[in-house]
Scaffold this motif. Structure first.
Motif, PDB file in Angstrom:
ATOM      1  N   ASP A   1      47.770  22.683  15.675  1.00 51.90           N
ATOM      2  CA  ASP A   1      47.628  21.313  15.554  1.00 51.90           C
ATOM      3  C   ASP A   1      48.372  20.934  13.995  1.00 51.90           C
ATOM      4  N   PHE A   2      47.528  21.963  13.057  1.00 50.58           N
ATOM      5  CA  PHE A   2      48.472  21.622  11.849  1.00 50.58           C
ATOM      6  C   PHE A   2      49.780  22.230  11.507  1.00 50.58           C
ATOM      7  N   GLU A   3      49.941  23.101  12.102  1.00 51.42           N
ATOM      8  CA  GLU A   3      51.687  23.419  12.054  1.00 51.42           C
ATOM      9  C   GLU A   3      52.327  22.736  12.289  1.00 51.42           C
ATOM     10  N   GLN A   4      52.080  21.695  13.482  1.00 52.52           N
ATOM     11  CA  GLN A   4      52.891  20.831  14.422  1.00 52.52           C
ATOM     12  C   GLN A   4      52.636  19.553  13.045  1.00 52.52           C
ATOM     13  N   GLU A   5      51.976  19.612  12.434  1.00 46.82           N
ATOM     14  CA  GLU A   5      51.818  18.293  12.275  1.00 46.82           C
ATOM     15  C   GLU A   5      52.710  18.274  10.664  1.00 46.82           C
ATOM     16  N   VAL A   6      52.423  19.445  10.199  1.00 49.83           N
ATOM     17  CA  VAL A   6      53.802  19.923   8.905  1.00 49.83           C
ATOM     18  C   VAL A   6      55.114  19.672   9.920  1.00 49.83           C
ATOM     19  N   ILE A   7      55.132  20.337  10.860  1.00 45.96           N
ATOM     20  CA  ILE A   7      56.646  20.002  11.139  1.00 45.96           C
ATOM     21  C   ILE A   7      57.446  19.039  11.158  1.00 45.96           C
ATOM     22  N   ARG A   8      56.168  17.770  11.841  1.00 52.41           N
ATOM     23  CA  ARG A   8      57.058  16.499  12.080  1.00 52.41           C
ATOM     24  C   ARG A   8      57.087  16.274  10.803  1.00 52.41           C
ATOM     25  N   GLN A   9      55.935  16.293   9.689  1.00 53.62           N
ATOM     26  CA  GLN A   9      56.321  15.440   8.246  1.00 53.62           C
ATOM     27  C   GLN A   9      57.482  15.852   8.002  1.00 53.62           C
ATOM     28  N   CYS A  10      57.512  17.199   8.303  1.00 52.92           N
ATOM     29  CA  CYS A  10      59.472  18.098   7.110  1.00 52.92           C
ATOM     30  C   CYS A  10      60.204  16.646   7.918  1.00 52.92           C
ATOM     31  N   GLU A  11      60.583  16.727   9.430  1.00 54.05           N
ATOM     32  CA  GLU A  11      61.401  16.239  10.162  1.00 54.05           C
ATOM     33  C   GLU A  11      61.397  14.606   9.669  1.00 54.05           C
ATOM     34  N   TYR A  12      60.650  14.379   9.477  1.00 53.26           N
ATOM     35  CA  TYR A  12      60.183  12.708   8.943  1.00 53.26           C
ATOM     36  C   TYR A  12      61.113  12.718   7.433  1.00 53.26           C
ATOM     37  N   PHE A  13      60.479  13.330   6.491  1.00 51.51           N
ATOM     38  CA  PHE A  13      60.899  13.848   4.874  1.00 51.51           C
ATOM     39  C   PHE A  13      63.183  13.929   5.277  1.00 51.51           C
ATOM     40  N   LEU A  14      63.273  14.714   6.540  1.00 49.94           N
ATOM     41  CA  LEU A  14      64.392  15.155   6.575  1.00 49.94           C
ATOM     42  C   LEU A  14      65.151  13.549   6.922  1.00 49.94           C
ATOM     43  N   ASN A  15      64.330  13.539   7.718  1.00 53.05           N
ATOM     44  CA  ASN A  15      65.820  12.332   8.592  1.00 53.05           C
ATOM     45  C   ASN A  15      65.463  11.042   7.782  1.00 53.05           C
ATOM     46  N   HIS A  16      63.962  11.246   6.625  1.00 58.09           N
ATOM     47  CA  HIS A  16      63.613   9.775   5.879  1.00 58.09           C
ATOM     48  C   HIS A  16      64.225   9.630   4.689  1.00 58.09           C
ATOM     49  N   LYS A  17      65.272  11.261   4.576  1.00 56.80           N
ATOM     50  CA  LYS A  17      65.966  11.275   2.702  1.00 56.80           C
ATOM     51  C   LYS A  17      67.521  10.914   3.504  1.00 56.80           C
ATOM     52  N   ASP A  18      68.142  11.491   4.575  1.00 55.96           N
ATOM     53  CA  ASP A  18      68.953  11.700   5.023  1.00 55.96           C
ATOM     54  C   ASP A  18      69.603   9.482   5.516  1.00 55.96           C
ATOM     55  N   GLU A  19      68.605   8.757   5.506  1.00 57.24           N
ATOM     56  CA  GLU A  19      68.956   7.113   5.545  1.00 57.24           C
ATOM     57  C   GLU A  19      68.209   6.798   4.315  1.00 57.24           C
ATOM     58  N   ARG A  20      67.768   7.582   3.344  1.00 54.48           N
ATOM     59  CA  ARG A  20      68.135   7.176   1.600  1.00 54.48           C
ATOM     60  C   ARG A  20      69.202   7.020   1.290  1.00 54.48           C
ATOM     61  N   ASN A  21      70.254   8.376   0.993  1.00 52.64           N
ATOM     62  CA  ASN A  21      71.184   9.159   0.536  1.00 52.64           C
ATOM     63  C   ASN A  21      72.613   7.983   1.490  1.00 52.64           C
ATOM     64  N   GLU A  22      71.976   7.251   2.907  1.00 51.17           N
ATOM     65  CA  GLU A  22      73.172   6.650   3.612  1.00 51.17           C
ATOM     66  C   GLU A  22      72.994   4.962   3.233  1.00 51.17           C
ATOM     67  N   TYR A  23      71.952   4.551   2.542  1.00 51.05           N
ATOM     68  CA  TYR A  23      71.299   3.364   2.396  1.00 51.05           C
ATOM     69  C   TYR A  23      71.645   3.315   0.589  1.00 51.05           C
TER      70      TYR A  23
END
Length: 124
Positions: A1-23
């Motif tokens: 359960d902890f590992e899934q939460e870490v993976i979800r947070q990593c994907e969020y940061f990666l996606n969020h970083k792409d959105e910030r770069n596009e902006y």
């Protein structure tokens, strides 16, 4: 359960970083366009001012010549208005004859122009 939460947070940061770069890229492009447009407007106004100055300079000789003609006519009294009317008489009043004072009236300056005293002498 902890590992899934870490993976979800990593994907969020990666996606969020792409959105910030596009902006950031979109903002940078908009700023560059705005600066380019402002510099083009400044260039266009400078060009317009230069053309106005050139036209003004080109018409200077004609203005000087017309001013010199005007001054010459003033000095020699060659105005068209003088040919038709007397100075000090308006165009609507040029044919009107004003009442003239007689030589007796000139002696008596207290009496206003236009008064007639002959009736006083001849009433008897």
């Amino acid at each position: 359960d902890f590992e899934q939460e870490v993976i979800r947070q990593c994907e969020y940061f990666l996606n969020h970083k792409d959105e910030r770069n596009e902006y950031a890229e979109a903002t940078k492009k908009a700023n560059e366009d705005r600066l380019r447009k402002a510099s083009q407007e400044v260039w266009a106004t400078k060009k317009q001012n230069e053309t106005l100055k050139r036209k003004f300079e080109a018409g200077r000789d004609a203005r000087v010549e017309s001013w010199q003609k005007f001054r010459k006519k003033l000095e020699t009294n060659e105005f068209k208005a003088k040919q038709w009317t007397k100075i000090g008489v308006s165009s609507s009043d040029q044919h009107h004859r004003r009442e003239q004072r007689s030589w007796r009236d000139k002696e008596d300056k207290a009496k206003p122009a236009g008064t007639q005293d002959e009736y006083k002498k001849s009433w008897r």
